[in-house]
Design a protein around this motif. Structure first.
Motif, PDB file in Angstrom:
ATOM      1  N   LYS A   1      -1.952   6.756  10.025  1.00 28.11           N
ATOM      2  CA  LYS A   1      -2.901   7.781  10.463  1.00 28.11           C
ATOM      3  C   LYS A   1      -3.629   7.245  11.691  1.00 28.11           C
ATOM      4  O   LYS A   1      -3.583   6.057  11.995  1.00 28.11           O
TER       5      LYS A   1
ATOM      6  N   CYS B   1      -8.781   7.857   9.832  1.00 28.74           N
ATOM      7  CA  CYS B   1      -9.094   6.918   8.758  1.00 28.74           C
ATOM      8  C   CYS B   1     -10.602   6.822   8.535  1.00 28.74           C
ATOM      9  O   CYS B   1     -11.065   6.694   7.396  1.00 28.74           O
TER      10      CYS B   1
ATOM     11  N   THR C   1       0.825  -1.208   0.000  1.00 26.72           N
ATOM     12  CA  THR C   1       0.000   0.000   0.000  1.00 26.72           C
ATOM     13  C   THR C   1       0.857   1.255   0.000  1.00 26.72           C
ATOM     14  O   THR C   1       0.586   2.208  -0.762  1.00 26.72           O
ATOM     15  N   ARG C   2       1.887   1.278   0.819  1.00 21.58           N
ATOM     16  CA  ARG C   2       2.741   2.471   0.878  1.00 21.58           C
ATOM     17  C   ARG C   2       3.495   2.690  -0.427  1.00 21.58           C
ATOM     18  O   ARG C   2       3.660   3.835  -0.879  1.00 21.58           O
TER      19      ARG C   2
ATOM     20  N   ALA D   1      -6.066   4.583  -0.850  1.00 23.91           N
ATOM     21  CA  ALA D   1      -5.576   3.456  -0.050  1.00 23.91           C
ATOM     22  C   ALA D   1      -6.585   3.080   1.034  1.00 23.91           C
ATOM     23  O   ALA D   1      -6.915   1.902   1.210  1.00 23.91           O
ATOM     24  N   VAL D   2      -7.086   4.067   1.752  1.00 25.85           N
ATOM     25  CA  VAL D   2      -8.053   3.807   2.817  1.00 25.85           C
ATOM     26  C   VAL D   2      -9.317   3.190   2.241  1.00 25.85           C
ATOM     27  O   VAL D   2      -9.864   2.221   2.785  1.00 25.85           O
TER      28      VAL D   2
ATOM     29  N   ILE E   1       1.048   4.130  -2.883  1.00 22.46           N
ATOM     30  CA  ILE E   1       0.835   5.561  -2.608  1.00 22.46           C
ATOM     31  C   ILE E   1       1.963   6.377  -3.217  1.00 22.46           C
ATOM     32  O   ILE E   1       1.739   7.401  -3.878  1.00 22.46           O
TER      33      ILE E   1
ATOM     34  N   VAL F   1      -1.489   3.097   6.838  1.00 24.01           N
ATOM     35  CA  VAL F   1      -1.288   4.429   6.250  1.00 24.01           C
ATOM     36  C   VAL F   1      -0.710   5.427   7.245  1.00 24.01           C
ATOM     37  O   VAL F   1      -0.538   6.604   6.913  1.00 24.01           O
TER      38      VAL F   1
ATOM     39  N   VAL G   1      -3.799   8.717  -0.514  1.00 21.49           N
ATOM     40  CA  VAL G   1      -4.146   8.168   0.797  1.00 21.49           C
ATOM     41  C   VAL G   1      -5.616   7.823   0.864  1.00 21.49           C
ATOM     42  O   VAL G   1      -6.007   6.789   1.417  1.00 21.49           O
ATOM     43  N   GLU G   2      -6.473   8.684   0.312  1.00 22.17           N
ATOM     44  CA  GLU G   2      -7.907   8.377   0.271  1.00 22.17           C
ATOM     45  C   GLU G   2      -8.155   7.064  -0.467  1.00 22.17           C
ATOM     46  O   GLU G   2      -8.963   6.229  -0.042  1.00 22.17           O
TER      47      GLU G   2
END
Length: 302
Positions: free
Chosen positions: A142, A147, A60-61, A121-122, A64, A140, A118-119
């Motif tokens: 956060k 989140c 995921t990172r 990914a979440v 991003i 993420v 980021v949106e």
């Protein structure tokens, strides 16, 4: 088989699923998965308690970061941008197969483009993968409350445009079969009956091959444009066959020698075709097999 090799086989579908949905690109998703496994291998020397959590986090990172670096390229993209198609076909590399459902449809992936990295990914981790907010927060970096807010904001942003795809798989396939028959037979009236009044045709050539630069909207305009394409395709000896792409029916477009020229996905809502997405950019077709040169066939340069 070593533990890490077994982990590769077990975790790769999850990692590719996340990366592809976030990026809309098979090539970029594959690069992300490969880099994530390299990091997993290095970290395994020190011991990793939860391989799945680690793989999800790194994938995921990296996705991003890739989205952030790709933003300028996509802003400069020539014409409409569409995701790279994934076909559910026995002659497609198994490495590029994932569970194909509505969350990988062209319409859905295009909607995700409106979200920040980021949106996105979440949203993918929560809506598609089914992670809890505590797990997403760790991925993420956060807070859990943040989140929740990000997910709510992301869902609101795409809610109005989210495709419904109320038709069953059988109804979609039936409409696609009738659609192919209508364009092959030059049946304008029959084609118009299959298209929704506000149907949208989008072409993606990326400046590499001829494609419409703006969406074509409306049943009459789209139907006539499609029949014009079919007449041109007949002159060039183009082959069309029905396949499944991104969880929906599609036409695979090939040259007479079998080389890939494009993929046309078909969005069906209830009992009408509401969207047609024509991916012609050769850079987006290479994972499907040998790619033909449409410019040479047409006798001019893009």
């Amino acid at each position: 088989m070593t533990d890490l090799a077994q982990a590769h086989d077990e975790l790769r579908p999850l990692m590719f699923s996340i990366a592809y949905r976030m990026l809309g690109s098979v090539v970029e998703a594959e690069d992300v998965v490969q880099e994530a496994f390299l990091r997993l291998h290095r970290s395994s020397q020190d011991g990793v308690d939860n391989l799945e959590a680690y793989a999800t986090t790194v994938t995921t990172r990296l996705a991003i970061d890739t989205l952030r670096s790709a933003r300028v390229r996509r802003e400069r993209y020539v014409g409409p941008w569409l995701p790279e198609p994934i076909l559910d076909s026995p002659d497609v590399d198994p490495a590029y197969r994932i569970e194909l459902d509505d969350t990988v449809s062209m319409a859905f992936l295009v909607l995700l483009e409106a979200l920040s990295p980021v949106e996105r990914a979440v949203f993918v981790l929560r809506e598609v993968i089914g992670y809890e907010y505590a797990e997403i927060a760790a991925v993420v970096d956060k807070s859990e409350a943040n989140c929740r807010q990000i997910f709510a904001r992301a869902k609101t942003r795409i809610k109005d445009g989210q495709p419904r795809f109320a038709a069953s798989r059988e109804d979609r396939d039936r409409l696609a079969t009738e659609f192919l028959g209508a364009i092959r037979n030059g049946d304008l009236a029959g084609l118009e009956r299959l298209l929704a009044e506000n149907v949208v045709f989008v072409g993606d050539g990326g400046g590499r091959t001829p494609a419409v630069q703006q969406p074509i909207i409306g049943v009459v305009a789209v139907a006539r444009f499609l029949l014009g394409l079919m007449r041109q395709g007949d002159r060039l000896g183009v082959l069309l066959d029905l396949v499944q792409a991104n969880g929906q029916p599609a036409l695979r477009i090939r040259a007479a020698d079998g080389a890939m020229l494009g993929v046309l996905t078909i969005d069906v809502d209830t009992d009408r075709i509401v969207g047609l997405n024509n991916i012609l950019n050769p850079d987006k077709l290479g994972h499907l097999g040998p790619v033909g040169d449409l410019n040479t066939l047409l006798g001019h340069r893009a």
